[in-house]
Design an enzyme around this catalytic site. Structure first.
Site, PDB file in Angstrom:
ATOM      1  N   ARG A  50      34.559  41.808  37.777  1.00 22.33           N
ATOM      2  CA  ARG A  50      33.244  41.995  38.390  1.00 22.33           C
ATOM      3  C   ARG A  50      33.301  41.826  39.896  1.00 22.33           C
ATOM      4  O   ARG A  50      33.259  42.786  40.639  1.00 22.33           O
ATOM      5  CB  ARG A  50      32.236  41.008  37.756  1.00 22.33           C
ATOM      6  CG  ARG A  50      30.765  41.418  37.963  1.00 22.33           C
ATOM      7  CD  ARG A  50      30.235  41.171  39.357  1.00 22.33           C
ATOM      8  NE  ARG A  50      30.282  39.769  39.756  1.00 22.33           N
ATOM      9  CZ  ARG A  50      29.939  39.348  40.971  1.00 22.33           C
ATOM     10  NH1 ARG A  50      29.552  40.208  41.909  1.00 22.33           N
ATOM     11  NH2 ARG A  50      30.025  38.047  41.289  1.00 22.33           N
ATOM     12  N   ASP A  51      33.440  40.614  40.375  1.00 23.57           N
ATOM     13  CA  ASP A  51      33.388  40.383  41.816  1.00 23.57           C
ATOM     14  C   ASP A  51      34.564  41.028  42.530  1.00 23.57           C
ATOM     15  O   ASP A  51      34.443  41.447  43.682  1.00 23.57           O
ATOM     16  CB  ASP A  51      33.349  38.877  42.109  1.00 23.57           C
ATOM     17  CG  ASP A  51      32.934  38.579  43.541  1.00 23.57           C
ATOM     18  OD1 ASP A  51      32.029  39.263  44.041  1.00 23.57           O
ATOM     19  OD2 ASP A  51      33.510  37.686  44.157  1.00 23.57           O
TER      20      ASP A  51
ATOM     21  N   HIS B 171      32.795  28.844  43.659  1.00 20.91           N
ATOM     22  CA  HIS B 171      33.290  30.210  43.855  1.00 20.91           C
ATOM     23  C   HIS B 171      33.642  30.353  45.334  1.00 20.91           C
ATOM     24  O   HIS B 171      32.755  30.305  46.192  1.00 20.91           O
ATOM     25  CB  HIS B 171      32.187  31.188  43.449  1.00 20.91           C
ATOM     26  CG  HIS B 171      32.521  32.623  43.634  1.00 20.91           C
ATOM     27  ND1 HIS B 171      32.779  33.470  42.579  1.00 20.91           N
ATOM     28  CD2 HIS B 171      32.621  33.388  44.747  1.00 20.91           C
ATOM     29  CE1 HIS B 171      33.027  34.686  43.026  1.00 20.91           C
ATOM     30  NE2 HIS B 171      32.924  34.657  44.348  1.00 20.91           N
TER      31      HIS B 171
ATOM     32  N   HIS C 169      35.715  32.377  48.552  1.00 15.42           N
ATOM     33  CA  HIS C 169      36.427  33.512  49.116  1.00 15.42           C
ATOM     34  C   HIS C 169      37.396  32.975  50.168  1.00 15.42           C
ATOM     35  O   HIS C 169      37.196  31.887  50.712  1.00 15.42           O
ATOM     36  CB  HIS C 169      35.446  34.505  49.733  1.00 15.42           C
ATOM     37  CG  HIS C 169      34.647  35.259  48.701  1.00 15.42           C
ATOM     38  ND1 HIS C 169      34.100  36.493  48.944  1.00 15.42           N
ATOM     39  CD2 HIS C 169      34.305  34.960  47.419  1.00 15.42           C
ATOM     40  CE1 HIS C 169      33.458  36.920  47.867  1.00 15.42           C
ATOM     41  NE2 HIS C 169      33.570  35.989  46.932  1.00 15.42           N
TER      42      HIS C 169
ATOM     43  N   CYS D 243      33.506  40.389  50.176  1.00 19.53           N
ATOM     44  CA  CYS D 243      32.068  40.605  50.334  1.00 19.53           C
ATOM     45  C   CYS D 243      31.853  41.721  51.346  1.00 19.53           C
ATOM     46  O   CYS D 243      32.438  41.692  52.434  1.00 19.53           O
ATOM     47  CB  CYS D 243      31.395  39.321  50.826  1.00 19.53           C
ATOM     48  SG  CYS D 243      29.641  39.537  51.223  1.00 19.53           S
TER      49      CYS D 243
ATOM     50  N   ASN E 195      38.731  37.198  47.202  1.00 15.59           N
ATOM     51  CA  ASN E 195      38.502  35.908  46.553  1.00 15.59           C
ATOM     52  C   ASN E 195      39.797  35.098  46.534  1.00 15.59           C
ATOM     53  O   ASN E 195      40.889  35.643  46.750  1.00 15.59           O
ATOM     54  CB  ASN E 195      38.072  36.134  45.105  1.00 15.59           C
ATOM     55  CG  ASN E 195      36.739  36.817  44.977  1.00 15.59           C
ATOM     56  OD1 ASN E 195      35.708  36.179  44.898  1.00 15.59           O
ATOM     57  ND2 ASN E 195      36.759  38.142  44.964  1.00 15.59           N
TER      58      ASN E 195
END
Length: 313
Positions: free
Chosen positions: A18-19, A210, A212, A243, A252
């Site tokens: 997903r991310d 979470h 990055h 992002c 990430n």
């Protein structure tokens, strides 16, 4: 190395499907996304953020969310997580057969409006509705406070602001509360301060983080989070993602690099397999997914440098 037997196990949530993929330019076929998840499960990872139920015109990388879940239905060992932003997204997640959902509340109004079209207060209200409906559907519901360490539009996000947002979020009774360094600006001192504040608000809710790695502080932040009492960490195989609002974003924190760091530090990682999560298999998947995305190489480093010393593998 000194192992601390009493240290709590850390759970890894894999977010590359997903991310990771959502923030890469390439649009991968459904079969490749399914293969990414299956490789992660085979390596021993169980909770996986499989997709997002967002508008296909705004997030084309996730347009096949239902198809991905359909292909993965019945995969042994998989706990599938879907990201939802509103009640419509939740309805799609329930229909697709997600095991869990995660909602997002952005700590800063600037990014909240830019990313979702409404301010933080409206997102908190939406989360409450999502949480109620998710519970009614029998799903575990978690929430992430995004931009908890800084905003690309509003700049610094004070800890007091994060905690104010957390109060509103906690009123919705999340099964798990996460803090996210969405643009990769945080440092360990912030992690310690925010987590301590969250524990004062609620000393029972499960905490997740979470990070990055845009400014190469993601792994230091992960260690600080564990020291502060966080027991669940998100990570992305290959270190893919990032992002779109963070200039120069490098992705990430990488699952394989995080696993190496925790193992060499003597930090137990939760696994239902005697041999634990296979960091080498995750690293191989990181190299593979970077190739599928057309990247020169994965941001992760373990796949390039290899393991060292007398570890398990």
């Amino acid at each position: 190395m000194t192992t601390t037997p009493t240290a709590p196990e850390i759970e890894i949530v894999e977010v590359a499907p997903r991310d990771g993929l959502q923030n890469e330019k390439a649009l991968l076929p459904t079969a490749t996304k399914v293969e990414l998840v299956r490789r992660s499960v085979a390596a021993g990872i169980r909770r996986i953020e499989v997709t997002a139920f967002a508008r296909p015109d705004r997030v084309p990388q996730m347009a096949d969310a239902a198809e991905v879940l359909a292909e993965l239905r019945g995969t042994e060992g998989l706990t599938s997580i879907g990201l939802v932003l509103n009640r419509k997204g939740l309805e799609r997640a329930v229909a697709a057969g997600c095991d869990e959902i995660t909602s997002v509340v952005v700590a800063s109004d600037g990014l909240a409006v830019k990313n979702q079209g409404v301010d933080t207060a409206a997102q908190i209200a939406a989360w409450h509705e999502i949480a109620d409906d998710a519970r009614a559907a029998g799903l575990k519901a978690s929430v992430i406070i995004a931009a908890a360490f800084g905003c690309p539009f509003d700049g610094e996000v004070p800890t007091a602001r994060v905690l104010d947002v957390a109060r509103g979020v906690l009123d919705g009774g999340p099964d798990e509360l996460a803090i996210a360094d969405t643009i990769g600006v945080g440092v360990p001192a912030q992690v310690t301060e925010i987590v301590a504040g969250l524990r004062e608000l609620d000393d029972t809710v499960a905490l997740r983080a979470h990070f990055h790695n845009t400014r190469n502080t993601g792994y230091a932040n992960a260690i600080a989070a564990i020291a502060a009492g966080v027991t669940v960490l998100d990570a992305s195989t290959g270190g893919i993602g990032g992002c779109p609002f963070a200039p120069g974003a490098t992705g990430n924190i990488a699952t394989e690099d995080l696993l190496y760091l925790l193992e060499r530090s003597g930090q137990p990682v939760r696994s239902d397999r005697r041999e634990g999560i296979d960091a080498d298999a995750v690293a191989a998947t990181g190299i593979w997914i970077a190739e599928q995305l057309g990247l020169p190489q994965a941001p992760a480093l373990l796949g390039r440098a290899g393991r060292f010393g007398g570890g398990r593998r």
